[in-house]
Write an enzyme that holds these catalytic residues in place. Structure first.
Site, short mmCIF file in Angstrom:
data_model
loop_
_atom_site.label_atom_id
_atom_site.label_comp_id
_atom_site.label_asym_id
_atom_site.label_seq_id
_atom_site.Cartn_x
_atom_site.Cartn_y
_atom_site.Cartn_z
N ASP A 1 0.82 -1.21 0.00
CA ASP A 1 0.00 0.00 0.00
C ASP A 1 0.86 1.27 0.00
O ASP A 1 0.36 2.35 0.34
CB ASP A 1 -0.92 0.03 1.23
CG ASP A 1 -2.25 -0.65 0.97
OD1 ASP A 1 -2.45 -1.12 -0.17
OD2 ASP A 1 -3.08 -0.71 1.89
N ASP B 1 -7.53 -7.33 13.72
CA ASP B 1 -7.12 -8.66 14.15
C ASP B 1 -7.97 -9.16 15.32
O ASP B 1 -8.46 -10.29 15.33
CB ASP B 1 -5.63 -8.66 14.52
CG ASP B 1 -5.24 -7.42 15.33
OD1 ASP B 1 -6.14 -6.73 15.86
OD2 ASP B 1 -4.04 -7.13 15.41
#
Length: 590
Positions: free
Chosen positions: A188, A341
């Site tokens: 990214d 997460d």
């Protein structure tokens, strides 16, 4: 380097000397004078024998005369306000803090007991879960391995010029049949030069026969969660059975898959296997040493106990392997918080999936090397967890696939105590209420609350980090400062205040620190002058110093020593006299 050491030591010595001089200039009054019926005598007793005492008392008289009040009347009003308004509020806060302290120490004792029992009884994961080495199908690892499941390795990165070669190289060196593994680099990066370098590195490994894919996006929507989600949408990813995730600074050992994948193959109810983090730069500075102590406690105690009792803990976002079918069942990655997460882990648990923590498997990584980078990382973790608590509390309550006991554990222990109570009570009690109470003698503290409980918590940490015993005083003072940042992050996430979903990538150093490993414990961050001063920490240092001096002069309680030390810790961190930075002002960490 020697000059920096001399400057740091000289600065600390000057600060200590200033504390001693100011403390010695304050005369300690007797306790009887504070209860005197003559307020004017109380005022005068502070200045008796002092140079210019008559001028001070005269100024006080003139100031009170302006409002038409005598010193006796002013002091009497203060006593009434203190007793009827301030003291009751402080007593209520103290009572609440005592309750939260008990909650915290009970939780810490329980987790420590479980982790020690696992260690003493040698309850290795292989004893609880079936594990067998996967046998090759008539060949070696250079050829085909039909007995081996298909594994996807994901490496998300964002302008990681310092470490991208390390993570890609370690992933490509994993021991697994070449036709059963795919390396996926999710880049990214916004810097075109860095993107070209990362792509070139992938092409280099591809020419060596490694099945490596380079994936980019047109935007950074969803940050890390968005990148991982995009990677799972690729056609080849749909054919994989498991996915291992490593952040850009993580370097797994070559046998990582050989040790983790068998747990999935022989135990179909397991959705996640989490490895332990190891740190290549923990000797870099006092800051990294303290971080290692906290993270070691997290893995040895929190993750170990959660895995052993409830088969549940928060996924650490890296150095772990997921069963892809479990991820699909719960909806995959979501970017609604900064802890994607933990979000995935909670949703998988509510569907009945089980987790396993394997502390014997360690993955090398890097700790933040500057105080500001560490604060940003902690803010993202704490803020995201508190926000997730708010968003998933109801889902946990109504979940049908988990037991009532596990629901209580998730809501009370995992979220409430560790993500909200712990940062709140540490800051409110020891950095606000206790300092203020020295000016309000009507408020008292139980000895067990301000002495026994913190001592017990410290001992529990020492048990898990015996080699870091000499750093424990620094750790206590540092955690006092960090409690301010953690409580702020917790409140921001819980009440969704501005920028609660902000994502800031932690700056890395990579191989740079190896060129100069002899970094002093106290090293001043190289940055612009305006960025060197943390005004919040500086303000609290003055506040604590004032409270300590007041307590030394007037208070019967002996809190001043602790307050002086904590004020010094705030002052040192206000000027970033901790950690180090090898980027010399060229990266975002400065």
């Amino acid at each position: 380097m020697e000059l920096r050491k001399m400057r740091s030591c000289t600065t600390l010595l000057l600060i200590l000397l200033l504390l001693l001089l100011l403390s010695s200039s304050i005369t300690t009054t007797s306790s009887s004078s504070s209860s005197s019926t003559n307020p004017q005598a109380n005022v005068e007793s502070v200045y008796v024998g002092k140079p210019g005492s008559r001028a001070v008392l005269g100024a006080f008289d003139r100031w009170t005369a302006v409002g038409g009040l005598s010193p006796e009347q002013v002091y009497s009003v203060w006593l009434r306000v203190r007793a009827r308004a301030i003291a009751p509020v402080l007593r209520a806060v103290v009572a609440l803090c005592m309750v939260m302290s008990v909650m915290l120490v009970v939780e810490a004792t329980y987790m420590s007991f479980v982790s020690l029992a696992v260690k003493l009884l040698k309850l290795r994961p292989e004893k609880k879960w079936k594990w067998e080495q996967i046998i090759m199908d008539g060949g070696d690892l250079e050829g085909r391995g039909s007995n081996h499941p298909m594994v996807l390795i994901q490496i998300p990165m964002y302008n990681e010029i310092e470490v991208y070669k390390l993570s890609i190289g370690a992933a490509c060196a994993l021991t697994w049949p070449q036709d059963r593994i795919i390396i996926q680099v999710l880049d990214d990066s916004t810097d075109p030069t860095i993107k070209d370098l990362v792509e070139l590195e992938c092409q280099t490994w591809a020419r060596k026969g490694i099945n490596i894919k380079y994936v980019i996006r047109s935007d950074r929507k969803g940050f890390k969660a968005g990148a991982l989600k995009r990677g799972m949408e690729c056609d080849y990813a749909q054919k994989c059975d498991f996915v291992a995730i490593f952040d850009a600074d993580f370097q797994p050992e070559s046998d990582f898959l050989m040790r983790t994948i068998p747990f999935f193959v022989f135990n179909p109810e397991i959705a996640l296997v989490q490895a332990r983090w190891d740190f290549v730069n923990y000797k870099m500075s006092l800051l990294t040493r303290i971080q290692k102590m906290s993270l070691d406690y997290h893995f040895k105690v929190e993750q170990e106990s959660g895995s052993a009792i409830f088969n549940f803990f928060g996924f650490n976002g890296t150095a772990g392997v997921w069963r892809i079918s479990a991820m699909k069942e719960v909806g995959g990655w979501k970017d609604r918080t900064t802890v994607e997460d933990m979000d995935l882990a909670v949703r998988a648990t509510l569907k009945g999936w089980k987790f396993l923590y394997v502390g014997d498997i360690k993955v090398k990584s890097e700790l933040p090397s500057t105080f500001k980078a560490y604060c940003r990382q902690q803010h993202r973790w704490i803020c995201g967890a508190a926000n997730l608590f708010k968003k998933m509390a109801y889902d946990i309550v109504i979940a049908k696939e988990v037991s009532l006991l596990k629901k209580v554990h998730m809501l009370y222990s995992f979220f409430l105590v560790r993500r909200v109570v712990a940062p709140t009570v540490c800051f409110v009690l020891y950095c606000i209420v206790l300092p203020v109470s020295v000016m309000v003698p009507e408020v008292t503290f139980p000895v067990w609350g301000v002495a026994y409980i913190p001592t017990g918590l410290t001992i529990l940490n020492i048990i898990q980090n015996p080699r870091s015993l000499h750093l424990m005083p620094f750790w206590i003072l540092f955690e006092g400062v960090m409690s301010m940042h953690r409580m702020k992050a917790s409140m921001v996430g819980l009440f969704e205040i501005a920028n609660f979903n902000e994502w800031v990538v932690t700056a890395k150093v990579g191989e740079a620190f190896k060129e100069n490993p002899e970094v002093p414990l106290l090293e001043k961050t190289r940055s612009k002058i305006k960025d060197r001063v943390n005004l919040t920490e500086l303000g609290f240092s003055f506040f604590l110093f004032f409270c300590a001096s007041y307590n030394l002069a007037f208070g019967p309680a002996s809190y001043y020593l602790n307050l002086y030390l904590q004020a010094l810790a705030f002052f040192v961190l206000a000027f970033n006299y901790v950690g180090t930075c090898n980027c010399f002002g060229t990266c975002s960490c400065c």
